[in-house]
Design a protein around this motif. Structure first.
Motif, PDB file in Angstrom:
ATOM      1  N   ASP A 186      31.197  26.392  69.771  1.00  0.00           N
ATOM      2  CA  ASP A 186      30.194  26.808  70.750  1.00  0.00           C
ATOM      3  C   ASP A 186      28.819  26.557  70.139  1.00  0.00           C
ATOM      4  O   ASP A 186      28.439  27.197  69.159  1.00  0.00           O
ATOM      5  CB  ASP A 186      30.370  28.294  71.091  1.00  0.00           C
ATOM      6  CG  ASP A 186      29.473  28.728  72.232  1.00  0.00           C
ATOM      7  OD1 ASP A 186      28.795  27.851  72.804  1.00  0.00           O
ATOM      8  OD2 ASP A 186      29.455  29.923  72.557  1.00  0.00           O
ATOM      9  N   PHE A 187      28.066  25.615  70.712  1.00  0.00           N
ATOM     10  CA  PHE A 187      26.792  25.223  70.116  1.00  0.00           C
ATOM     11  C   PHE A 187      25.759  26.347  70.211  1.00  0.00           C
ATOM     12  O   PHE A 187      24.921  26.481  69.327  1.00  0.00           O
ATOM     13  CB  PHE A 187      26.263  23.963  70.803  1.00  0.00           C
ATOM     14  CG  PHE A 187      27.146  22.768  70.599  1.00  0.00           C
ATOM     15  CD1 PHE A 187      27.337  22.230  69.349  1.00  0.00           C
ATOM     16  CD2 PHE A 187      27.790  22.177  71.672  1.00  0.00           C
ATOM     17  CE1 PHE A 187      28.153  21.140  69.160  1.00  0.00           C
ATOM     18  CE2 PHE A 187      28.607  21.086  71.497  1.00  0.00           C
ATOM     19  CZ  PHE A 187      28.792  20.566  70.226  1.00  0.00           C
ATOM     20  N   ALA A 188      25.808  27.134  71.268  1.00  0.00           N
ATOM     21  CA  ALA A 188      24.819  28.199  71.414  1.00  0.00           C
ATOM     22  C   ALA A 188      25.056  29.334  70.431  1.00  0.00           C
ATOM     23  O   ALA A 188      24.123  30.061  70.090  1.00  0.00           O
ATOM     24  CB  ALA A 188      24.835  28.735  72.841  1.00  0.00           C
ATOM     25  N   GLY A 189      26.287  29.498  69.966  1.00  0.00           N
ATOM     26  CA  GLY A 189      26.597  30.603  69.066  1.00  0.00           C
ATOM     27  C   GLY A 189      26.713  30.216  67.606  1.00  0.00           C
ATOM     28  O   GLY A 189      26.873  31.084  66.754  1.00  0.00           O
ATOM     29  N   MET A 190      26.645  28.919  67.289  1.00  0.00           N
ATOM     30  CA  MET A 190      26.784  28.472  65.902  1.00  0.00           C
ATOM     31  C   MET A 190      25.430  28.455  65.207  1.00  0.00           C
ATOM     32  O   MET A 190      24.388  28.343  65.841  1.00  0.00           O
ATOM     33  CB  MET A 190      27.413  27.079  65.843  1.00  0.00           C
ATOM     34  CG  MET A 190      28.890  27.033  66.118  1.00  0.00           C
ATOM     35  SD  MET A 190      29.644  25.460  65.662  1.00  0.00           S
ATOM     36  CE  MET A 190      28.729  24.316  66.673  1.00  0.00           C
ATOM     37  N   ASP A 191      25.478  28.519  63.888  1.00  0.00           N
ATOM     38  CA  ASP A 191      24.276  28.331  63.083  1.00  0.00           C
ATOM     39  C   ASP A 191      24.454  27.074  62.236  1.00  0.00           C
ATOM     40  O   ASP A 191      25.336  26.249  62.502  1.00  0.00           O
ATOM     41  CB  ASP A 191      24.013  29.561  62.205  1.00  0.00           C
ATOM     42  CG  ASP A 191      25.239  29.969  61.395  1.00  0.00           C
ATOM     43  OD1 ASP A 191      26.141  29.128  61.257  1.00  0.00           O
ATOM     44  OD2 ASP A 191      25.299  31.113  60.918  1.00  0.00           O
ATOM     45  N   SER A 192      23.624  26.920  61.243  1.00  0.00           N
ATOM     46  CA  SER A 192      23.652  25.699  60.439  1.00  0.00           C
ATOM     47  C   SER A 192      24.930  25.545  59.634  1.00  0.00           C
ATOM     48  O   SER A 192      25.208  24.448  59.124  1.00  0.00           O
ATOM     49  CB  SER A 192      22.445  25.667  59.494  1.00  0.00           C
ATOM     50  OG  SER A 192      22.436  26.812  58.665  1.00  0.00           O
ATOM     51  N   SER A 193      25.727  26.615  59.489  1.00  0.00           N
ATOM     52  CA  SER A 193      27.001  26.487  58.778  1.00  0.00           C
ATOM     53  C   SER A 193      28.034  25.719  59.595  1.00  0.00           C
ATOM     54  O   SER A 193      29.019  25.236  59.035  1.00  0.00           O
ATOM     55  CB  SER A 193      27.551  27.870  58.424  1.00  0.00           C
ATOM     56  OG  SER A 193      27.788  28.621  59.614  1.00  0.00           O
ATOM     57  N   MET A 194      27.852  25.609  60.921  1.00  0.00           N
ATOM     58  CA  MET A 194      28.695  24.816  61.806  1.00  0.00           C
ATOM     59  C   MET A 194      30.167  25.218  61.691  1.00  0.00           C
ATOM     60  O   MET A 194      31.025  24.419  61.328  1.00  0.00           O
ATOM     61  CB  MET A 194      28.524  23.319  61.531  1.00  0.00           C
ATOM     62  CG  MET A 194      27.092  22.827  61.576  1.00  0.00           C
ATOM     63  SD  MET A 194      26.318  22.974  63.183  1.00  0.00           S
ATOM     64  CE  MET A 194      26.979  21.556  64.001  1.00  0.00           C
ATOM     65  N   ARG A 195      30.458  26.454  62.014  1.00  0.00           N
ATOM     66  CA  ARG A 195      31.836  26.958  61.967  1.00  0.00           C
ATOM     67  C   ARG A 195      32.352  27.181  63.378  1.00  0.00           C
ATOM     68  O   ARG A 195      31.613  27.621  64.251  1.00  0.00           O
ATOM     69  CB  ARG A 195      31.912  28.267  61.176  1.00  0.00           C
ATOM     70  CG  ARG A 195      31.538  28.121  59.715  1.00  0.00           C
ATOM     71  CD  ARG A 195      31.629  29.461  59.017  1.00  0.00           C
ATOM     72  NE  ARG A 195      31.262  29.372  57.610  1.00  0.00           N
ATOM     73  CZ  ARG A 195      31.207  30.406  56.774  1.00  0.00           C
ATOM     74  NH1 ARG A 195      31.496  31.628  57.229  1.00  0.00           N
ATOM     75  NH2 ARG A 195      30.858  30.249  55.514  1.00  0.00           N
ATOM     76  N   SER A 196      33.628  26.885  63.575  1.00  0.00           N
ATOM     77  CA  SER A 196      34.243  27.095  64.887  1.00  0.00           C
ATOM     78  C   SER A 196      34.495  28.587  65.092  1.00  0.00           C
ATOM     79  O   SER A 196      34.755  29.331  64.138  1.00  0.00           O
ATOM     80  CB  SER A 196      35.554  26.327  64.990  1.00  0.00           C
ATOM     81  OG  SER A 196      36.492  26.811  64.045  1.00  0.00           O
ATOM     82  N   PHE A 197      34.425  29.009  66.349  1.00  0.00           N
ATOM     83  CA  PHE A 197      34.608  30.435  66.624  1.00  0.00           C
ATOM     84  C   PHE A 197      36.063  30.772  66.923  1.00  0.00           C
ATOM     85  O   PHE A 197      36.423  31.941  66.966  1.00  0.00           O
ATOM     86  CB  PHE A 197      33.726  30.867  67.807  1.00  0.00           C
ATOM     87  CG  PHE A 197      34.187  30.393  69.151  1.00  0.00           C
ATOM     88  CD1 PHE A 197      35.034  31.159  69.933  1.00  0.00           C
ATOM     89  CD2 PHE A 197      33.775  29.170  69.635  1.00  0.00           C
ATOM     90  CE1 PHE A 197      35.456  30.725  71.177  1.00  0.00           C
ATOM     91  CE2 PHE A 197      34.185  28.728  70.881  1.00  0.00           C
ATOM     92  CZ  PHE A 197      35.026  29.508  71.650  1.00  0.00           C
ATOM     93  N   ARG A 198      36.931  29.765  67.119  1.00  0.00           N
ATOM     94  CA  ARG A 198      38.345  30.065  67.381  1.00  0.00           C
ATOM     95  C   ARG A 198      39.202  28.869  67.018  1.00  0.00           C
ATOM     96  O   ARG A 198      38.842  27.720  67.297  1.00  0.00           O
ATOM     97  CB  ARG A 198      38.555  30.441  68.846  1.00  0.00           C
ATOM     98  CG  ARG A 198      39.991  30.821  69.191  1.00  0.00           C
ATOM     99  CD  ARG A 198      40.018  31.651  70.438  1.00  0.00           C
ATOM    100  NE  ARG A 198      39.286  32.902  70.259  1.00  0.00           N
ATOM    101  CZ  ARG A 198      38.885  33.679  71.250  1.00  0.00           C
ATOM    102  NH1 ARG A 198      39.127  33.337  72.495  1.00  0.00           N
ATOM    103  NH2 ARG A 198      38.236  34.800  71.017  1.00  0.00           N
ATOM    104  N   THR A 199      40.328  29.124  66.390  1.00  0.00           N
ATOM    105  CA  THR A 199      41.308  28.098  66.038  1.00  0.00           C
ATOM    106  C   THR A 199      42.690  28.622  66.388  1.00  0.00           C
ATOM    107  O   THR A 199      43.036  29.752  66.027  1.00  0.00           O
ATOM    108  CB  THR A 199      41.245  27.748  64.541  1.00  0.00           C
ATOM    109  OG1 THR A 199      39.929  27.270  64.230  1.00  0.00           O
ATOM    110  CG2 THR A 199      42.255  26.667  64.200  1.00  0.00           C
TER     111      THR A 199
END
Length: 627
Positions: A186-199
């Motif tokens: 989710d691009f709106a919820g990510m920061d510069s670490s670029m981590r996925s919110f669900r797998t």
């Protein structure tokens, strides 16, 4: 009073001296004729010239009338309103006339002249031509623009990313891999670490071959190596699973679903509830989401030239959602139109590619072009109106994945394809070609692994590349790319704040009464050990209970069998090490006083009970056989 006023001081007697005004040889004066000038004025002007060091301004001034000056101003105003070409011609004529005559004062600087009256020289023409060339180059760059000035990366895992898809709004990205995982970004919820919110693993132990968002972006179609396709929502919860067909039925039209592993699939761009799937059983089946996936809607059987079934490895709808294009494993392209027939393809090319899997097939956004990519190392462009020979072709494109992409840019001016590493190569690349001529525009270095999937979103104007080492590379332009990854790179990753422990100050009162005296701890270790024993401070969980009071089930369980064992069996359990005769005889007194079972039965036959006597004599041992 007819006194002369020089250097900008104009006489007020315009009515008397408006017919003819004569200027001196200095700067020009307004006033009466030279004969009437006073000596004081000549001395004043001479003194000023000596102070400024000026002997004379230009050539000798000529006589002129104010009426002529006003007429000249009006003519100049008319020239300004004329077209540039006419004004240039008028300026040339006026310059030629003025060269022959004398002029008053110094020449006017070039930067103060009106731009539309200037005569363009050779240098100006050269500058104009250069400007036009730059505009033409910018026009070409805009048509063939590739957003690749900045890049960032997202880590999906350690294995090859074989599926990549963005929703229509560009808010989320879904990625799938051969490690069975599907990750949501989710691009709106990510920061510069670029981590996925669900797998998650929607297909258990099957590799992910394709992910496709619906036209509304609320559903995601998952194509895996299993025989059943799944539809999940934006948060990963399962909404539909297609039925599995009967593998013992020969005719695939008689089964309700696929009987072999899935290969590809996509959503209908117009009908939002319709999607299709292809399988290794040689069929293409369309499904309706609202029917629950219990039975396919329509079926297509792909056949090779010899009449046997062939697997459709790549499939896609056209932009109107009316024609289905299938790229088969034998290198053929088949176009199916359900409005005409589902028995035979509307158009087909048997030898479109060499006998190898077609990894990707894609319609252009505008027009009737079709782009195909094959494992034979070629990429071809077709026109479905003249479907006999390819328009453009490029070769020597090695690939080892049967899901390698070839896509159009949002304006259809550029085509891009991924490339796998050959032996000895170190960096995977993505190649960009011009659509009209298939000339190589850019060769973009990605990473030290294969490049497989490409996604170029038209709204974000960003390119996402899935690689063989589990990375997802994102390329964008700072000025022309919107939202997407540009929202994340500017957000700094916040580290988890450590819990701050404020130590309370201890007040030492050595002479306090025992009631108010506080124990002075010597070390923190002892205090921690003491707090560990306190159930409140250590936050000890509830201990297991041994009874079933308060609605809670005991450790032995709450079923009927556990109740019987606990209340009947265990309560009257006989110890294994106890003598059974003693266990019986301990109830002898009670049985004699209150006979209920045995005594009434033997009352007539055996009024006096007789027990076996205890013989202490042991039986003789068996003698060994002697010969």
């Amino acid at each position: 009073m007819n006194k002369k006023i020089s250097f900008g001081k104009i006489s007020a007697n315009f009515s008397q001296n408006s017919e003819k005004v004569e200027a001196t040889g200095t700067f020009g004066t307004f006033g009466p004729p030279k004969a009437i000038q006073s000596l004081e004025d000549d001395a004043e002007s001479q003194q000023l010239k000596n102070v400024m060091g000026i002997s004379a301004f230009g050539k000798k001034a000529k006589s002129f009338d104010i009426k002529e000056m006003i007429a000249q101003v009006k003519a100049t105003a008319r020239e300004i309103t004329k077209k540039p070409e006419e004004s240039v011609e008028t300026a040339e004529e006026s310059n030629e006339e003025s060269d022959d005559e004398d002029f008053v004062g110094p020449p006017v600087p070039d930067h103060l002249l009106p731009s539309n009256v200037e005569k363009p020289n050779s240098n100006e023409k050269k500058v104009e031509s250069d400007a036009s060339d730059e505009e033409a180059e910018e026009t070409v760059d805009n048509n063939l623009f590739i957003p690749c000035t900045h890049e960032t990366q997202m880590i999906h895992g350690t294995k090859a990313v074989t599926a990549l898809c963005l929703d229509p709004s560009g808010a989320r990205l879904a990625s799938g891999s051969v490690d069975y995982d599907v990750s949501f970004w989710d691009f709106a919820g990510m920061d510069s670490s670029m981590r996925s919110f669900r797998t998650l693993q929607p297909a258990d132990n099957h590799p992910i071959r394709g992910l496709h968002y619906s036209s509304t972006g609320d559903l995601l179609l998952v194509i895996s190596g299993a025989t059943q396709a799944k539809v999940i929502d934006r948060d990963g919860f399962e909404k539909l699973e297609t039925v599995k067909g009967d593998m013992y039925i020969t005719d695939q039209a008689k089964t309700k679903g696929h009987t072999a592993g899935l290969l590809a699939g996509t959503w209908n761009p117009i009908t939002k509830e319709e999607f299709l799937t292809t399988s290794a059983d040689g069929t293409v089946r369309t499904w309706d989401f609202y029917e629950g996936g219990k039975q396919h809607k329509q079926i297509i059987k792909c056949r090779a030239q010899n009449g046997l079934k062939v697997s459709p490895n790549a499939v896609n709808y056209n932009r109107e959602g009316k024609v289905i294009a299938c790229g088969c494993a034998d290198g053929s392209i088949q176009l199916w139109d359900f409005r005409k027939s589902s028995v035979a393809p509307a158009k087909q090319i048997r030898k479109a590619h060499s006998p190898a899997e077609i990894t990707s097939i894609c319609f252009s956004h505008i027009g009737d072009n079709l782009l195909t990519r094959s494992c034979d190392g070629t990429m071809k462009l077709w026109d479905i109106r003249n479907f006999k020979q390819s328009i453009n072709e490029v070769g020597d494109l090695y690939t080892r994945y049967d899901t390698t992409d070839a896509i159009f840019s949002p304006n259809d001016e550029v085509v891009a394809t991924a490339l796998s590493l050959e032996k000895g190569q170190k960096n995977g690349v993505v190649l960009f070609y011009e659509t009209k001529s298939f000339n190589l525009i850019r060769k973009m270095q990605i990473t030290n692994s294969h490049t497989i999937k490409i996604a170029w979103h038209p709204k974000l104007n960003q390119i996402f590349v899935g690689t063989g080492n589990g990375l997802i590379k994102c390329y964008y332009d700072e000025r022309r790319s919107l939202r997407g990854a540009t929202l994340c790179v500017v957000k700094h990753h916040r580290k988890a704040q450590q819990s701050e422990v404020v130590s309370s100050q201890q007040i030492i009162t050595p002479h306090a009464l025992p009631l108010f005296r506080q124990e002075r701890r010597k070390t923190s270790r002892k205090q921690i050990e003491k707090d560990r024993l306190d159930p409140v401070k250590s936050k000890r969980p509830d201990l297991p209970i041994t009874s079933g009071q308060g609605g809670r089930v005991a450790s032995s369980g709450g079923t009927l069998s556990s109740y019987v064992i606990r209340n009947l069996g265990l309560s009257k359990r006989v110890e294994d090490d106890q003598d059974p005769r003693e266990a019986i005889l301990k109830y002898a007194k009670e049985a004699e006083e209150n006979p209920y079972w045995i005594t009434p039965a033997y009352k007539n036959t055996q009024p006096k009970p007789t027990y076996a006597e205890n013989d202490d004599d042991e039986p003789e041992e068996k003698k060994s056989r002697t010969e």
